[in-house]
Design a protein around this motif. Sequence first.
Motif, mmCIF file in Angstrom:
data_model
loop_
_atom_site.group_PDB
_atom_site.id
_atom_site.type_symbol
_atom_site.label_atom_id
_atom_site.label_comp_id
_atom_site.label_asym_id
_atom_site.label_seq_id
_atom_site.Cartn_x
_atom_site.Cartn_y
_atom_site.Cartn_z
ATOM 1 N N PHE A 141 -9.743 -5.032 -3.060
ATOM 2 C CA PHE A 141 -10.613 -4.002 -2.501
ATOM 3 C C PHE A 141 -11.921 -4.612 -2.003
ATOM 4 C CE2 PHE A 141 -8.600 -0.755 -5.587
ATOM 5 C CZ PHE A 141 -7.646 -0.385 -4.647
ATOM 6 N N GLU A 178 -5.513 4.968 -2.370
ATOM 7 C CA GLU A 178 -4.724 4.322 -3.415
ATOM 8 C C GLU A 178 -5.093 4.820 -4.800
ATOM 9 O OE1 GLU A 178 -2.200 1.747 -3.148
ATOM 10 O OE2 GLU A 178 -2.248 2.464 -1.092
ATOM 11 N N ASP A 197 -14.032 -4.345 1.592
ATOM 12 C CA ASP A 197 -15.273 -3.560 1.619
ATOM 13 C C ASP A 197 -16.156 -3.812 2.835
ATOM 14 O OD1 ASP A 197 -14.782 -1.988 -0.616
ATOM 15 O OD2 ASP A 197 -15.830 -3.343 -1.990
ATOM 16 N N VAL A 239 -9.273 2.506 1.461
ATOM 17 C CA VAL A 239 -8.083 2.110 0.693
ATOM 18 C C VAL A 239 -8.212 2.588 -0.752
ATOM 19 C CG1 VAL A 239 -6.733 0.143 -0.179
ATOM 20 C CG2 VAL A 239 -7.487 0.191 2.211
ATOM 21 N N ARG A 240 -9.398 2.442 -1.342
ATOM 22 C CA ARG A 240 -9.615 2.948 -2.702
ATOM 23 C C ARG A 240 -9.356 4.451 -2.775
ATOM 24 N NH1 ARG A 240 -13.909 -0.674 -2.593
ATOM 25 N NH2 ARG A 240 -13.920 -2.164 -4.299
ATOM 26 N N GLN A 282 -6.839 -6.600 -8.369
ATOM 27 C CA GLN A 282 -6.899 -5.391 -7.551
ATOM 28 C C GLN A 282 -8.321 -5.200 -7.006
ATOM 29 O OE1 GLN A 282 -6.495 -1.673 -9.696
ATOM 30 N NE2 GLN A 282 -5.624 -0.656 -7.925
ATOM 31 N N GLU A 283 -9.315 -5.377 -7.852
ATOM 32 C CA GLU A 283 -10.704 -5.217 -7.418
ATOM 33 C C GLU A 283 -11.078 -6.278 -6.385
ATOM 34 O OE1 GLU A 283 -14.148 -3.825 -6.406
ATOM 35 O OE2 GLU A 283 -12.668 -2.698 -7.544
ATOM 36 N N THR A 317 -1.792 5.529 2.672
ATOM 37 C CA THR A 317 -2.884 4.605 2.969
ATOM 38 C C THR A 317 -2.635 3.922 4.300
ATOM 39 O OG1 THR A 317 -3.139 4.200 0.593
ATOM 40 C CG2 THR A 317 -4.230 2.656 2.094
ATOM 41 N N GLU A 359 -8.094 4.511 -7.990
ATOM 42 C CA GLU A 359 -8.612 3.338 -8.678
ATOM 43 C C GLU A 359 -7.990 3.165 -10.056
ATOM 44 O OE1 GLU A 359 -12.645 2.110 -8.260
ATOM 45 O OE2 GLU A 359 -13.020 3.667 -6.788
ATOM 46 N N LEU A 393 0.843 -1.182 0.000
ATOM 47 C CA LEU A 393 0.000 0.000 0.000
ATOM 48 C C LEU A 393 0.881 1.237 0.000
ATOM 49 C CD1 LEU A 393 -2.599 -0.993 2.734
ATOM 50 C CD2 LEU A 393 -2.888 -1.091 0.262
ATOM 51 N N GLY A 444 -12.362 -0.930 2.657
ATOM 52 C CA GLY A 444 -12.145 -0.994 1.216
ATOM 53 C C GLY A 444 -12.299 0.369 0.553
#
Length: 156
Positions: free
Chosen positions: A129, A91, A133, A87-88, A125-126, A15, A93, A11, A84
């Motif tokens: 996340f 970070e 979430d 972090v998004r 990556q998704e 973050t 998207e 990260l 989540g």
Amino acid sequence: MRIIYAGSMRLLRSTDLALRALMRLAVAGESSPTTRQVAADMDVPYTHAAKVVAELTHMGLLTARRGRGGGLALTERGRTASVGALVRAFEGEGDVVDCEGAGQAGTPCPLSSGCRLRGALRQAQEAFFAALDPLTVTDIVAAPTGPLLLGIGRAP
């Protein structure tokens, strides 16, 4: 270029600091530590902590009061914030790899028109996340973490 390595997820420092600051404030109780105290407790430079605190304040996750009797406090929104989503936000998207400037001298990757790796990394990556979430700040400071956080920064 920012690359997320599948074997060792990394990260951004901001973050990491944001998560740790929120966790620290989640167990602060009635006390309202200052940004300087939080930075010292986390053993990070004050300037880094101040930038993160400013962003968290802007996001409505904490409040910062100046002057005598001031300090930081986690808001209700901060307690229930999705890890989540946090972090998004820190970070970004964007793509995991920078295919547009991946070659020498910033030229686009020659595989960009037919590369399957970029899509696979985006899915990974998704998934990362998405796994975060459902977690809230309150969830990540539950025992045994919360009691450990209370001892950070205190003299033995």
